[in-house]
Write a protein that holds these residues in place. Sequence first.
Motif, PDB file in Angstrom:
ATOM      1  N   LYS A   1     -32.373  12.737  -3.395  1.00 22.56           N
ATOM      2  CA  LYS A   1     -31.979  11.713  -4.382  1.00 22.56           C
ATOM      3  C   LYS A   1     -31.015  11.337  -4.356  1.00 22.56           C
ATOM      4  O   LYS A   1     -31.207   9.771  -4.840  1.00 22.56           O
ATOM      5  CB  LYS A   1     -31.317  12.808  -5.613  1.00 22.56           C
ATOM      6  CG  LYS A   1     -31.126  12.542  -6.869  1.00 22.56           C
ATOM      7  CD  LYS A   1     -30.704  13.922  -8.162  1.00 22.56           C
ATOM      8  CE  LYS A   1     -30.082  13.595  -9.027  1.00 22.56           C
ATOM      9  NZ  LYS A   1     -29.224  12.499  -9.064  1.00 22.56           N
ATOM     10  N   LYS A   2     -30.008  11.420  -3.436  1.00 27.95           N
ATOM     11  CA  LYS A   2     -29.064  10.033  -2.947  1.00 27.95           C
ATOM     12  C   LYS A   2     -29.832   8.792  -2.040  1.00 27.95           C
ATOM     13  O   LYS A   2     -29.673   7.850  -2.507  1.00 27.95           O
ATOM     14  CB  LYS A   2     -28.248  10.265  -2.510  1.00 27.95           C
ATOM     15  CG  LYS A   2     -26.392   9.824  -1.946  1.00 27.95           C
ATOM     16  CD  LYS A   2     -25.607  10.389  -0.750  1.00 27.95           C
ATOM     17  CE  LYS A   2     -24.822   9.852  -0.413  1.00 27.95           C
ATOM     18  NZ  LYS A   2     -24.090  10.098   0.732  1.00 27.95           N
TER      19      LYS A   2
ATOM     20  N   GLU B   1     -31.757   7.182  -4.442  1.00 36.35           N
ATOM     21  CA  GLU B   1     -30.634   5.898  -4.997  1.00 36.35           C
ATOM     22  C   GLU B   1     -30.091   4.903  -4.610  1.00 36.35           C
ATOM     23  O   GLU B   1     -29.754   4.190  -4.886  1.00 36.35           O
ATOM     24  CB  GLU B   1     -29.652   6.816  -5.959  1.00 36.35           C
ATOM     25  CG  GLU B   1     -30.123   6.847  -7.244  1.00 36.35           C
ATOM     26  CD  GLU B   1     -29.819   8.169  -7.462  1.00 36.35           C
ATOM     27  OE1 GLU B   1     -28.199   8.083  -6.455  1.00 36.35           O
ATOM     28  OE2 GLU B   1     -29.508   9.162  -8.588  1.00 36.35           O
TER      29      GLU B   1
ATOM     30  N   THR C   1     -40.921  13.534  -1.299  1.00 33.92           N
ATOM     31  CA  THR C   1     -41.729  15.164  -1.385  1.00 33.92           C
ATOM     32  C   THR C   1     -41.617  15.990  -0.386  1.00 33.92           C
ATOM     33  O   THR C   1     -41.529  16.804  -0.766  1.00 33.92           O
ATOM     34  CB  THR C   1     -42.333  14.908  -2.811  1.00 33.92           C
ATOM     35  OG1 THR C   1     -43.507  14.503  -2.740  1.00 33.92           O
ATOM     36  CG2 THR C   1     -40.780  14.090  -3.742  1.00 33.92           C
TER      37      THR C   1
ATOM     38  N   ASP D   1     -29.694  14.662   1.715  1.00 32.20           N
ATOM     39  CA  ASP D   1     -30.227  14.538   0.260  1.00 32.20           C
ATOM     40  C   ASP D   1     -30.961  13.233  -0.497  1.00 32.20           C
ATOM     41  O   ASP D   1     -30.897  12.155  -0.288  1.00 32.20           O
ATOM     42  CB  ASP D   1     -28.933  14.487  -0.280  1.00 32.20           C
ATOM     43  CG  ASP D   1     -28.308  14.194  -1.304  1.00 32.20           C
ATOM     44  OD1 ASP D   1     -29.464  13.955  -2.385  1.00 32.20           O
ATOM     45  OD2 ASP D   1     -26.821  13.535  -1.862  1.00 32.20           O
TER      46      ASP D   1
END
Lengths: 200, 200
Positions: free
Chosen positions: A195-196, A199, B157, A193
């Motif tokens: 995105k996680k 963050e 990415t 993940d």
Amino acid sequence: MLKRGLLIVISGPSGAGKGTICRELIQKTKDICLSISCTTRQPRFGEQHGVNYYFVSKRDFEEMITNNQLLEYAKVYDNYYGTPIGYVEEKLNTGKDVVLEIDIQGALQIKKKYPKGVLIFVVPPTLSLLKQRLSDRGTDSEESINNRLNCVCQEMTNTTRYDYLVVNDKLGNAVSQVEAIIMAEKCRPSRFDIKKFLES
Amino acid sequence: MLKRGLLIVISGPSGAGKGTICRELIQKTKDICLSISCTTRQPRFGEQHGVNYYFVSKRDFEEMITNNQLLEYAKVYDNYYGTPIGYVEEKLNTGKDVVLEIDIQGALQIKKKYPKGVLIFVVPPTLSLLKQRLSDRGTDSEESINNRLNCVCQEMTNTTRYDYLVVNDKLGNAVSQVEAIIMAEKCRPSRFDIKKFLES
């Protein structure tokens, strides 16, 4: 976040030791469970509904086909055999890995529906050892054994469509290799993940 | 038949623990060796030619580029860094696995030349832990650390172009995961000699 389990499909010739590998895996790891197939054939002595198979009527089976409730199925002689989606999905969604012991045709059907499914082909170290194992069982005639070996030779051309091929030379090694495959497949970037992480 | 070794490329942000993982791997497994890069930069105190790097002249390096003797290379500021093919090929051909610790650009260059090369990206469990590790080193200013973290975010990415992503939460787990990846990759059907099996 709970990660979805892996669907692991194990195929290979009769006598290669698939069943023993699967049993070892399940005993060693509490997060792996074995899928139970359903069939329209009669239970053999000692077989239990929901343990060895789900024994269903032909009509129920055909309804499952129509309703797209099977991951794969095949008709062998006059009997149907198939893998119900429900149980597999339920386990995968709770993060459990599900192992299916299944033939090549079924495995390739599953790969189409579940491209993330991991296909493992198990072979004995040599063809002559396979012949020996089949002879030692004492359940097949020499003709039947030779037929089986011919089938194995034809099937081997399909192994390139599998993700992995495990040589069952020593049971312990073969089980370690399947465990390594499962651990490696859990390191696929698609399971991470990003995105996680960004963050965190 | 001697099987060719695996080429394993390990990338990841500074502070993710790539180097420690590589050292552990090499200590644990005699069949894995670390590739030595060549560079045109001056040796730092204590660095040895043939151990830390091959220190070569700019002219020699550019000759290696022209003669296609590098698996990958990059120019950082005014210095070249690259991976000589010779050593890697020699080790792979004797069945040894070769580990390369290299940046993303280099890794992707290698994947083009060696599609069978296995790309592993190592990340720390969280970004804040990475920041902590970089601060603890005491070698970078806060601005430099923030720049590095921004780069990491951009680099993430590219991780989808890697074959595997290992989270270095506990060193032992991360090393086990890399070992599992190596074991699994050795079970690829393309490494299995079907012809020999059918004659066995």
